[in-house]
Design a protein around this motif. Sequence first.
Motif, PDB file in Angstrom:
ATOM      1  N   ILE A 184      68.899   3.343 -30.798  1.00  0.00           N
ATOM      2  CA  ILE A 184      69.536   2.079 -30.314  1.00  0.00           C
ATOM      3  C   ILE A 184      70.898   2.004 -30.559  1.00  0.00           C
ATOM      4  CG2 ILE A 184      69.185  -0.431 -30.528  1.00  0.00           C
ATOM      5  CD1 ILE A 184      67.053   0.587 -28.783  1.00  0.00           C
ATOM      6  N   ALA A 188      74.913   1.954 -28.438  1.00  0.00           N
ATOM      7  CA  ALA A 188      75.299   0.815 -28.185  1.00  0.00           C
ATOM      8  C   ALA A 188      76.885   0.611 -28.759  1.00  0.00           C
ATOM      9  CB  ALA A 188      74.795  -0.190 -28.942  1.00  0.00           C
ATOM     10  N   PRO A 193      74.225  -6.971 -30.881  1.00  0.00           N
ATOM     11  CA  PRO A 193      72.808  -7.169 -29.867  1.00  0.00           C
ATOM     12  C   PRO A 193      72.135  -6.045 -30.054  1.00  0.00           C
ATOM     13  CG  PRO A 193      74.955  -6.472 -28.783  1.00  0.00           C
ATOM     14  CD  PRO A 193      75.238  -6.864 -30.196  1.00  0.00           C
ATOM     15  N   ALA A 194      72.485  -4.823 -30.646  1.00  0.00           N
ATOM     16  CA  ALA A 194      71.600  -3.704 -30.631  1.00  0.00           C
ATOM     17  C   ALA A 194      70.598  -3.730 -31.570  1.00  0.00           C
ATOM     18  CB  ALA A 194      72.505  -2.354 -31.036  1.00  0.00           C
ATOM     19  N   THR A 196      69.276  -6.591 -32.632  1.00  0.00           N
ATOM     20  CA  THR A 196      68.278  -7.708 -32.082  1.00  0.00           C
ATOM     21  C   THR A 196      67.387  -6.842 -30.989  1.00  0.00           C
ATOM     22  OG1 THR A 196      69.655  -9.454 -32.496  1.00  0.00           O
ATOM     23  CG2 THR A 196      67.840  -9.819 -30.861  1.00  0.00           C
ATOM     24  N   THR A 197      68.095  -6.045 -30.168  1.00  0.00           N
ATOM     25  CA  THR A 197      66.916  -5.133 -29.318  1.00  0.00           C
ATOM     26  C   THR A 197      65.969  -4.174 -30.026  1.00  0.00           C
ATOM     27  OG1 THR A 197      68.802  -4.966 -27.520  1.00  0.00           O
ATOM     28  CG2 THR A 197      67.134  -3.449 -27.575  1.00  0.00           C
ATOM     29  N   ALA A 200      63.052  -6.400 -31.231  1.00  0.00           N
ATOM     30  CA  ALA A 200      62.348  -6.959 -30.341  1.00  0.00           C
ATOM     31  C   ALA A 200      61.469  -5.889 -29.724  1.00  0.00           C
ATOM     32  CB  ALA A 200      63.234  -7.735 -29.272  1.00  0.00           C
ATOM     33  N   ARG A 201      61.966  -4.661 -29.742  1.00  0.00           N
ATOM     34  CA  ARG A 201      61.363  -3.577 -28.992  1.00  0.00           C
ATOM     35  C   ARG A 201      60.398  -2.827 -29.803  1.00  0.00           C
ATOM     36  NH1 ARG A 201      65.270   0.462 -25.636  1.00  0.00           N
ATOM     37  NH2 ARG A 201      65.643  -1.619 -24.840  1.00  0.00           N
ATOM     38  N   THR A 211      63.343 -14.204 -32.509  1.00  0.00           N
ATOM     39  CA  THR A 211      64.164 -13.013 -33.052  1.00  0.00           C
ATOM     40  C   THR A 211      65.640 -13.139 -32.912  1.00  0.00           C
ATOM     41  OG1 THR A 211      64.104 -11.914 -30.724  1.00  0.00           O
ATOM     42  CG2 THR A 211      62.225 -11.575 -32.205  1.00  0.00           C
ATOM     43  N   GLU A 212      66.073 -14.287 -32.544  1.00  0.00           N
ATOM     44  CA  GLU A 212      67.476 -14.530 -32.219  1.00  0.00           C
ATOM     45  C   GLU A 212      68.407 -14.375 -33.649  1.00  0.00           C
ATOM     46  OE1 GLU A 212      65.672 -18.448 -32.852  1.00  0.00           O
ATOM     47  OE2 GLU A 212      65.134 -16.835 -31.559  1.00  0.00           O
TER      48      GLU A 212
END
Length: 573
Positions: A184, A188, A193-194, A196-197, A200-201, A211-212
């Motif tokens: 990830i 990026a 944002p990476a 957070t991704t 979440a994933r 998850t913010e």
Amino acid sequence: MTEDRNRGEDWLRWGAQVGTQRAIGGLVGGGLAVIAPFGLILMAVIAGVTLLAGAGDWLSSFFGPHPPAIATDASRPAEWLTPITRQAVTLGIPNSLVLAVINQASDGQVYGDRWYCSNGHTTGEACHTAYHKGMLGIGPQGVHHVGIGYSLMGLNGKDVPIPTGDHHNIAWNLHTGVSLLAGILNGAAYWQPALTTFHARFQVPPHWQGTENYAATIEGDLGSYETVSVNGGPPQKQDVVQGLYDSGPDLGAWALANWSHKTGQWDDPQNLPEWVFVVGAAPTGPLWAHPWVPKTVQVIPPPPHSAGPATITTTRYYLWGHTMVSPVSVVGTLKDGRQVPFDLSTENPAIPVWTDGTVFGAQVPLTGPNALTRITATWPNPLGHNTTTETIPWPEQPSGAVSAVGHVADTETVAQWWPDILVASQRTGVPAPWIAAEMANESGGNAADAGPNGLAGAYGLMQLIPSTARALPGWYPGARQNAQENLILGAELLDENYRQFGSWRIASAAYYGGPGSVENDGVHGAMPWRQAGPLLDTIPFASAGNNLTMEQYANNIAATSRVIAQSQKGATS
């Protein structure tokens, strides 16, 4: 690695097995002695008495004193620094980032699984407890777990195929989790944002809410980052050399020894040497840097009636730090002054821990005239500086801990800083009595004795550690050392916490233990205090001497602010 993991599992079960064997032995022996002459009724009575007598030690474990804390929250993942570094270096990401992810996912515990509840707010042990209470009919029936993040990296079994029957395989979990994280991040341009991704994933159940704040929590755990103005490219050595060692080392220790919950001491009447283990890490390795958020471009027009061109400035926020390194030496000091070297587990096969870990061990007396008194670790520093050392007392005792007291500063002390507190309030929007209450609990309003304090180097009226201060909008070199600016920085931190959690009490709890500790206790944004307070039962950084839970600390701030508001005419409430 499987053999090492099984050996670790044996440790976890050891204490429970000993107690179980004693209780069973007492029951069987008592039962056989009474069956023939007294019959079934008398047998049941004596067996019950025997059970209660044999369970004394077990019951005392719930109510009696507990052994010293194993380590600080940040140092627990350092048990795995060797395999973490191997994976991180191979995949091209900093090992300190992996440590921060593990700290959030499991606290470095193989069985530190994160449970996620259907209510979308409660995670961790609070969710686990709520789920089982609901199953037993003594809690809300609607609360049930929707997923579990397994082992060190907190991999969610619903998104990542977990090996059948081996959910806590350390080697697999680390390799898979670090590989997914690196995939990830390496793809990026910006890491905020990476991260957070990734969370979440691969860590939370599908469609999980809340998850913010994950990336910001990881950013805070890293404890070593900086805002650097550059015209493209990562920060250079001259940009980041100031405050290079601010985050400091993390060190923790624990013993494999019998502990008496009745007496609150090591149960070793013969004063025999016992195994003591030490983990630690320090940011003294190579520098790394990566853009955190997209760069911003500001065009400043020339003054009126000027023929000069407009000025263009470019700012990019970099997440940077140093690779975490394990100590090069660990030494224990006994009461008689003798020093005992601790050996690294990867170099000494006699140490009864995983061979791929990063644990130092030694057999030392824990009681008697020659008992262990302190432990010192040493790390090499980059750039040719002297070595870094860190010493912790054994057993760890409260001493000069930051934020460990809840008192109200006298009226004169608050009045001394009240004009500056009002400025900080106007700058940030934080109520002035709340800022004053935080100051009173952190430093007593005594600037002369306000730092540096504690192992983390907290400083000033608001007792800010360097890495936290550098992340705040009003920071500049030397701001933390200025009393008025220190008040503004502390107010900015309270404001950030309030924006995240929507409650001044929760904001102060996060000021005390950090947003990550608040979230680990199951508290997320928009949760009312009456619901959040009972969850905040963690004593953050207890090994540094703190003795208040986050709930108790926040209540102290609230009580102090009320007293201050009443004593200050025209105070903002």
